[in-house]
Design an enzyme around this catalytic site. Structure first.
Site, short mmCIF file in Angstrom:
data_model
loop_
_atom_site.label_atom_id
_atom_site.label_comp_id
_atom_site.label_asym_id
_atom_site.label_seq_id
_atom_site.Cartn_x
_atom_site.Cartn_y
_atom_site.Cartn_z
N TYR A 150 10.55 -4.00 -36.66
CA TYR A 150 10.61 -4.40 -35.26
C TYR A 150 9.41 -5.30 -34.96
CZ TYR A 150 14.46 -1.42 -33.62
OH TYR A 150 15.70 -0.87 -33.39
N ARG A 184 17.17 -8.66 -22.36
CA ARG A 184 16.00 -8.25 -21.56
C ARG A 184 15.34 -9.47 -20.95
NH1 ARG A 184 16.04 -3.96 -25.03
NH2 ARG A 184 16.73 -2.13 -23.88
N TRP A 220 17.66 2.66 -37.27
CA TRP A 220 16.52 2.01 -36.61
C TRP A 220 15.38 2.96 -36.28
CZ3 TRP A 220 15.12 3.07 -31.46
CH2 TRP A 220 16.05 3.84 -30.73
N TRP A 241 13.04 -7.28 -30.06
CA TRP A 241 13.41 -6.83 -28.71
C TRP A 241 12.51 -7.60 -27.74
CZ3 TRP A 241 17.78 -4.28 -28.48
CH2 TRP A 241 18.22 -3.59 -29.61
N ASP A 273 23.55 2.95 -29.20
CA ASP A 273 22.26 3.62 -29.24
C ASP A 273 21.90 4.26 -27.89
OD1 ASP A 273 22.20 0.95 -28.29
OD2 ASP A 273 20.02 0.87 -28.45
N GLU A 274 21.08 5.28 -28.00
CA GLU A 274 20.34 5.82 -26.85
C GLU A 274 21.19 6.24 -25.66
OE1 GLU A 274 16.00 3.83 -27.41
OE2 GLU A 274 17.43 2.54 -26.38
C1 ACM Z 1 17.33 0.30 -30.63
O1 ACM Z 1 16.18 -0.09 -30.91
N1 ACM Z 1 17.57 0.94 -29.52
C2 ACM Z 1 18.45 0.05 -31.53
#
Ligand code: ACM
Length: 637
Positions: free
Chosen positions: A525, A269, A500, A577, A432-433
């Protein structure tokens, strides 16, 4: 600046909020043929925008106003809706903006100042950290057994580090470097043999003993990583006094609670230069982490050189207004990017290895692949696919197609180079996602589903991941992935699952026979805000994580200690993140001191963990953070 945005919450309901945006032209010039571009990471309902038309790609919003001229000393106003929980933090607002003049001869851009969002209902509460006295021995994570002996050892100019085992070479070298950088102390090449590394074959791999008497220091372990842990403890014991550097006499007998103690850093990111990555890895060694999980690819950037596919970094590592990948998250009007060459990656792996840390790469597939798809569109784009979807981060074009042969060619080439480069047994494949709605209107995907009798498009994810699992196995690697890796029910129980979203997925997967690693967003996180004040930076999708909450994290607390499921818990991990983290100072602020709290959750037996006791140690530990120039969030204001 000649332009300014004021942005305000007009009304808020549980999951539907209305906003007003005012753009002021403070200049003496009218603007014609203009558009407004800004960064907002929530999805603005396009049909809700009054007085203009909005196009949003990820977090980058382009607004074409109905008002053709923005008069000098005048303003433009529009309203829109976002289906979101109420905003509580300034970080939730518009991050950056510019105005663009779309003249035929040339495009001109002007920066726009953005004032903090006017929130309707910021939190009133604040977390409190009790005042505390500093402990005498300020070790984090707390050793599992420590005995204070009387007296102390004075680090003398004649002190020499002596190795009685070659396995201690790198740990001793690290100790020496850290003594120099933290305490300006340099042991002698020849002197009194009073700091001794000695092999102790009775100890298990990560176990160590450290004995400090008034005559010297004995560091015992049976492995390189054990010696690193012993060195880390020693480094935290050093105290500067009037008579010089002393180490209190102690006997420490220590071993980790969990086998896997990780930290994930998102370098996709925002790109973090190698020095920043190594700085973090070095700090991880101080806190006895043994794994660095390197999130190297995502929608907004591909950060690892793949020699057979240079497009991935030539195109996918860079974003900006005139690039294949537009601006995201920050630097709206400027280019942002970077990538790690394979030589740099080798250096980082070696740097981590010296510090007892394994580097696990993550190549996130099949979702989170926008940077790859746009870099290699002739391979990865299913041009007949009419599926409509929107990912959590607002992309409609970020998922690999399991029905294109070139997808597998791409995966083979990438995974072969990744497996060659990283000695780690684990290779993380994300998973993920993947958004709902993907693949369902692709004739090729439909044909693949028919061929295999799949009923649900999710099975295509399993289809692709099973291929990847086999490929990695053929390369001598074990696939690991986020909790969604077992969606579609196709991967084997060899795959390790990182939960997560909550702890439940870990529990469910462990019951099914998967090994699991716990990384619940609600506790681990570290991009999540750390307090309730609106100026607190960070994201808040998983609530607020003050230090006490992070410290209190106990993996699967409700599962009894002797329950067989506990054998499936390999360990735990923290994550950073980096949608909002683009420099060292913000990174430090988000990580510290919470990272030290989570280090303790991974290392120290739960019966020995105590919030008040941790605070007393933290208090005496902060000067060590100061010495390293770490811009932590001060626990006591
Ligand atoms: C995540 O936070 N999408 C693994």
């Amino acid at each position: 600046m000649n332009y300014r945005i004021d942005f305000a919450v007009l009304s808020e309901q549980k999951n539907d909020c209305r906003f007003g945006l005012t753009l002021h032209n403070l200049s003496e010039q009218d603007l014609a043929d203009w558009s407004l571009h800004f960064i907002m990471d929530r999805f603005i309902q396009p049909d809700s925008v009054s007085n203009g038309e909005l196009h949003q790609v990820g977090s980058f919003c382009s607004l074409t106003p109905k008002q053709a001229v923005l008069p000098a000393n005048g303003h433009y106003y529009c309203e829109f809706r976002i289906k979101t929980a109420p905003f509580r933090f300034y970080s939730d607002g518009i991050k950056e903006a510019f105005v663009q003049l779309n003249h035929a001869e040339a495009t001109v851009r002007y920066d726009v100042a953005v004032t903090p969002i006017v929130l309707a209902s910021p939190y009133q509460e604040r977390s409190e950290i009790p005042q505390t006295l500093q402990a005498e021995l300020c070790l984090i994570p707390k050793p599992n057994r420590i005995e204070r002996l009387s007296g102390s050892y004075l680090l003398a100019t004649t002190s020499q580090i002596t190795l009685q085992s070659t396995q201690a070479e790198q740990a001793a070298m690290w100790l020496q470097q850290e003594l120099k950088s933290l305490y300006e102390f340099e042991p002698q090449p020849i002197g009194n043999a009073d700091i001794v590394y000695q092999i102790n074959p009775i100890l298990d791999e990560e176990h160590y003993q450290l004995t400090v008497t008034s005559h010297g220091v004995l560091l015992e372990a049976s492995s390189h990583v054990g010696f690193v842990h012993a060195s880390a403890t020693l480094l935290q014991l050093v105290q500067r006094t009037q008579s010089g550097l002393i180490i209190p006499c102690v006997k420490v007998t220590d071993a980790p609670r969990f086998k896997y103690r990780g930290m994930m850093l998102d370098c996709a990111r925002h790109f973090h230069p190698v020095e920043r990555v190594e700085r973090l890895i070095n700090q991880l060694a101080h806190y006895k982490f043994n794994t660095f999980h390197w999130h190297l690819t995502d929608d907004e950037g591909w950060r690892i050189e793949i020699k057979s596919l240079p497009q991935l970094t030539n195109i996918g590592a860079w974003r900006g207004v005139d690039k294949e990948i537009g601006p995201q998250f920050s630097t709206a009007a400027d280019q942002h990017g970077g990538y790690y060459t394979q030589e740099e990656i080798k250096r980082v792996i070696a740097f981590a290895q010296v510090r007892g840390i394994t580097v696990i790469p993550e190549i996130d597939i099949p979702g989170h692949c926008r940077a790859a798809i746009r870099s290699l569109s002739e391979w990865l784009l299913d041009t007949e696919d009419r599926s409509e979807y929107r990912s959590i981060q607002n992309y409609n074009d970020n998922v690999l197609s399991p029905a294109l042969p070139a997808t597998y060619r791409f995966l083979d080439l990438v995974l072969e180079e990744v497996a060659e480069l990283f000695p780690s047994q684990f290779i993380h494949i994300g998973a993920d996602e993947v958004p709902d709605g993907v693949w369902i209107n692709s004739p090729k995907c439909q044909a693949l589903m028919d061929e295999h009798g799949y009923q649900d498009a999710k099975e295509l994810q399993g289809h692709l991941l099973r291929y990847v699992e086999k490929k990695l196995r053929s390369l001598g690697k074990r696939m690991v992935g986020w909790e969604e890796a077992q969606h579609g029910n196709k991967v084997s129980k060899d795959t390790v699952i990182y939960s997560w979203l909550s702890e439940q997925a870990a529990l469910d997967c462990a019951k099914q026979g998967f090994d699991v690693i716990l990384q619940p967003g609600q506790y681990t996180y570290l991009d999540i805000v750390q307090d309730y004040a609106p100026e607190e930076p960070g994201v808040a999708w998983a609530g607020v994580t003050p230090l006490e909450r992070a410290y209190g994290y106990e993996p699967l607390a409700e599962v009894p200690a002797d329950h067989p499921i506990r054998k499936r818990i390999l360990g735990m991990q923290s994550a950073l993140w980096c949608e909002l983290i683009n420099d060292q100072s913000r990174m430090d602020y988000m990580l510290y001191p919470r990272l030290t709290a989570l280090a303790e959750a991974g290392w120290t037996q739960s019966a020995l963990r105590d919030w008040t006791d941790y605070l007393a140690r933290l208090k005496g530990h902060l000067p060590l953070l100061d010495k390293q120039g770490i811009h932590y969030r001060a626990p006591w204001k």
